[in-house]
Scaffold this active site. Sequence first.
Site, PDB file in Angstrom:
ATOM      1  N   GLY A   1      42.027  45.838  48.589  1.00 30.47           N
ATOM      2  CA  GLY A   1      40.580  45.810  48.946  1.00 30.47           C
ATOM      3  C   GLY A   1      40.430  45.731  50.606  1.00 30.47           C
ATOM      4  O   GLY A   1      39.139  46.308  50.912  1.00 30.47           O
ATOM      5  N   SER A   2      41.481  45.366  51.364  1.00 36.79           N
ATOM      6  CA  SER A   2      41.160  45.145  52.819  1.00 36.79           C
ATOM      7  C   SER A   2      41.108  46.584  53.202  1.00 36.79           C
ATOM      8  O   SER A   2      40.192  46.998  54.031  1.00 36.79           O
ATOM      9  CB  SER A   2      42.495  44.580  53.462  1.00 36.79           C
ATOM     10  OG  SER A   2      42.682  43.154  52.832  1.00 36.79           O
TER      11      SER A   2
ATOM     12  N   ASN B   1      34.074  35.348  47.756  1.00 39.96           N
ATOM     13  CA  ASN B   1      35.131  34.839  47.225  1.00 39.96           C
ATOM     14  C   ASN B   1      35.424  33.246  47.360  1.00 39.96           C
ATOM     15  O   ASN B   1      36.237  32.824  46.672  1.00 39.96           O
ATOM     16  CB  ASN B   1      36.481  35.464  48.029  1.00 39.96           C
ATOM     17  CG  ASN B   1      36.143  35.575  49.437  1.00 39.96           C
ATOM     18  OD1 ASN B   1      35.106  36.139  50.067  1.00 39.96           O
ATOM     19  ND2 ASN B   1      37.123  35.070  50.124  1.00 39.96           N
TER      20      ASN B   1
ATOM     21  N   GLN C   1      35.455  40.673  44.346  1.00 43.42           N
ATOM     22  CA  GLN C   1      35.363  39.702  43.364  1.00 43.42           C
ATOM     23  C   GLN C   1      34.515  40.125  42.008  1.00 43.42           C
ATOM     24  O   GLN C   1      34.875  39.123  41.251  1.00 43.42           O
ATOM     25  CB  GLN C   1      34.732  38.534  44.059  1.00 43.42           C
ATOM     26  CG  GLN C   1      35.614  37.998  45.264  1.00 43.42           C
ATOM     27  CD  GLN C   1      37.038  37.033  44.460  1.00 43.42           C
ATOM     28  OE1 GLN C   1      37.039  36.694  43.201  1.00 43.42           O
ATOM     29  NE2 GLN C   1      38.016  37.005  45.250  1.00 43.42           N
TER      30      GLN C   1
ATOM     31  N   SER D   1      39.831  45.896  44.404  1.00 50.09           N
ATOM     32  CA  SER D   1      41.277  45.639  44.474  1.00 50.09           C
ATOM     33  C   SER D   1      41.801  45.385  43.129  1.00 50.09           C
ATOM     34  O   SER D   1      41.194  44.412  42.366  1.00 50.09           O
ATOM     35  CB  SER D   1      41.341  44.267  45.392  1.00 50.09           C
ATOM     36  OG  SER D   1      42.741  43.906  45.536  1.00 50.09           O
ATOM     37  N   GLY D   2      42.961  45.775  42.777  1.00 49.40           N
ATOM     38  CA  GLY D   2      43.668  45.542  41.515  1.00 49.40           C
ATOM     39  C   GLY D   2      44.001  44.018  41.080  1.00 49.40           C
ATOM     40  O   GLY D   2      43.904  43.769  39.863  1.00 49.40           O
ATOM     41  N   HIS D   3      44.624  43.613  42.107  1.00 48.25           N
ATOM     42  CA  HIS D   3      45.161  42.122  41.666  1.00 48.25           C
ATOM     43  C   HIS D   3      44.119  41.029  41.193  1.00 48.25           C
ATOM     44  O   HIS D   3      44.408  39.780  41.443  1.00 48.25           O
ATOM     45  CB  HIS D   3      46.087  41.502  42.863  1.00 48.25           C
ATOM     46  CG  HIS D   3      45.648  41.285  44.192  1.00 48.25           C
ATOM     47  ND1 HIS D   3      45.375  39.899  44.368  1.00 48.25           N
ATOM     48  CD2 HIS D   3      45.143  41.932  44.960  1.00 48.25           C
ATOM     49  CE1 HIS D   3      44.995  39.927  45.634  1.00 48.25           C
ATOM     50  NE2 HIS D   3      44.885  41.090  46.127  1.00 48.25           N
TER      51      HIS D   3
ATOM     52  N   THR E   1      52.571  60.108  48.966  1.00 49.05           N
ATOM     53  CA  THR E   1      52.672  60.279  47.556  1.00 49.05           C
ATOM     54  C   THR E   1      51.765  59.202  46.717  1.00 49.05           C
ATOM     55  O   THR E   1      52.148  57.916  47.271  1.00 49.05           O
ATOM     56  CB  THR E   1      54.352  60.336  47.290  1.00 49.05           C
ATOM     57  OG1 THR E   1      54.884  61.290  48.205  1.00 49.05           O
ATOM     58  CG2 THR E   1      54.308  60.580  45.969  1.00 49.05           C
TER      59      THR E   1
ATOM     60  N   CYS F   1      43.282  33.620  52.889  1.00 45.75           N
ATOM     61  CA  CYS F   1      43.463  34.086  54.118  1.00 45.75           C
ATOM     62  C   CYS F   1      43.431  33.293  55.266  1.00 45.75           C
ATOM     63  O   CYS F   1      44.055  33.182  56.339  1.00 45.75           O
ATOM     64  CB  CYS F   1      42.541  35.238  54.457  1.00 45.75           C
ATOM     65  SG  CYS F   1      42.357  36.429  53.068  1.00 45.75           S
TER      66      CYS F   1
HETATM   67  C1  LIG Z   1      40.909  39.495  48.150  1.00 54.70           C
HETATM   68  C2  LIG Z   1      39.726  40.105  48.579  1.00 54.70           C
HETATM   69  C3  LIG Z   1      39.884  40.970  49.587  1.00 54.70           C
HETATM   70  C4  LIG Z   1      41.068  41.561  49.876  1.00 54.70           C
HETATM   71  O1  LIG Z   1      41.744  42.523  48.886  1.00 54.70           O
HETATM   72  P1  LIG Z   1      43.228  42.852  49.072  1.00 54.70           P
HETATM   73  O2  LIG Z   1      43.530  43.693  47.827  1.00 54.70           O
HETATM   74  O3  LIG Z   1      44.099  41.570  49.040  1.00 54.70           O
HETATM   75  O4  LIG Z   1      43.316  43.448  50.351  1.00 54.70           O
HETATM   76  C5  LIG Z   1      38.667  41.565  50.140  1.00 54.70           C
HETATM   77  N1  LIG Z   1      37.462  41.116  49.754  1.00 54.70           N
HETATM   78  C6  LIG Z   1      37.185  40.004  49.005  1.00 54.70           C
HETATM   79  C7  LIG Z   1      35.951  39.624  48.711  1.00 54.70           C
HETATM   80  C8  LIG Z   1      38.305  39.575  48.204  1.00 54.70           C
HETATM   81  O5  LIG Z   1      38.274  38.623  47.300  1.00 54.70           O
END
Ligand SMILES: *Cc1c(COP(=O)(O)O)cnc(C)c1O
Length: 394
Positions: A69-70, A150, A178, A198-200, A236, A323
């Site tokens: 996401g970042s 978030n 989110q 973001s995947g996680h 890659t 963060c």
């Molecule tokens: C977690 C989060 C991010 C960052 O994503 P990462 O994959 O950890 O870099 C960015 N924006 C929001 C709103 C998030 O909750």
Amino acid sequence: MIYLDNAGTTKVSKNVIKAMLPYFDDVYGNASSLHTMGQIAKEALDKAREDVAKSINAEPNEIYFTSGGSESDNWAIMSVALNGLKKGKKHIITSSFEHHAVLDTLNKLEKQGFEITYLPVYKNGIIKIEDLKNAIKEDTCLVSIMMANNEIGTIQPIKEIGTTCREKGIFFHTDAVQAVGHINVDVKEMNVDLLSISGHKFHGPKGVGVLYAKKGIPLQNLIEGGSQENGKRAGTENIASIVGLSVALKEAVNEMNKIAKREKTLRDKLFEELKKIPHSVINGDKEQRLPNNFNMSFEGIEGESLLLLLNDYGICVSSGSACTSKSLHPSHVLLAIGLPHEIAHGSLRLTLSKYTTEKEIDETIKTVPLVVDYLRKMSPYWDKLEKGEIKHVI
Ligand SMILES: *Cc1c(COP(=O)(O)O)cnc(C)c1O
């Protein structure tokens, strides 16, 4: 252990792990190689791109895989800003409670001569379209407003923002990290130009994300080298993680309604019970919010102490965003919704997932009041509040 920090990160789904494993082992090819091993990887990459596109109603060639996401936030904002600069447009509009990946990128641009307008989010944590309309200027090149916050989970009127931007010919980016996998996201219907994923955050792996960029958006090259990601981000491809993200997203979208309903029931139970704690307040709008997000403040305590004590009881929570949790500054999100410093310090965020059980919620409902009470009894500040030497704020 009771894990209630799913806005921080989530457990990787078993199906996702299973789908990823072959790409480390049997089919480890480089998607750029012309032999069979490479072509199997290429097919998996293409399929993942199609699946991700479908889940947000985009086209496959509008999907760029990133490291998270970042990176997606940084890439989107820097691209549009650079394009604006070329046209002499140096004004950007955002909200005052964005994720740091957005805020810090805009900070950097501000130092380089851009003008940034931060829209207020009011007590309910939602911007007003009128404010956006009033903030737009001749030289506005970008609007970047997150889909769901978030920390307090509030959901912005994305479609209205998108429509306003489109009418004015301004690019619109939304950090949907989110939101995607948790609520319906349709980039066409919402008039979104750029969107971060973001995947996680939806039971996929860490270190992989997506930037959606509508066809024709002036996306700058991020990494020079090979021709991966349409020649804009060389290197890659991380096939296993990309497959993992796409499978996780498909699973999340398929199960969305069922999971959201269940999470909301459990989350509302938390609100119902924990709002009985005296001198407490619910942060953010109660309806326009993610189904799995709970956020409350308790007067007279430190969120960090609450977090550590709950941790001793085996409950993993957050007192702000991950963060900033290492700093003792109150969360900029809670300050943005107008909480005074001392209240913003005493906040608790609980975020649920499909793995959260009712038993865990009941355990949490039992434990939080005990811990709040304990901390208040130890606090000289609470003592003064109780004696009336200082006035209660909530
Ligand atoms: C977690 C989060 C991010 C960052 O994503 P990462 O994959 O950890 O870099 C960015 N924006 C929001 C709103 C998030 O909750």
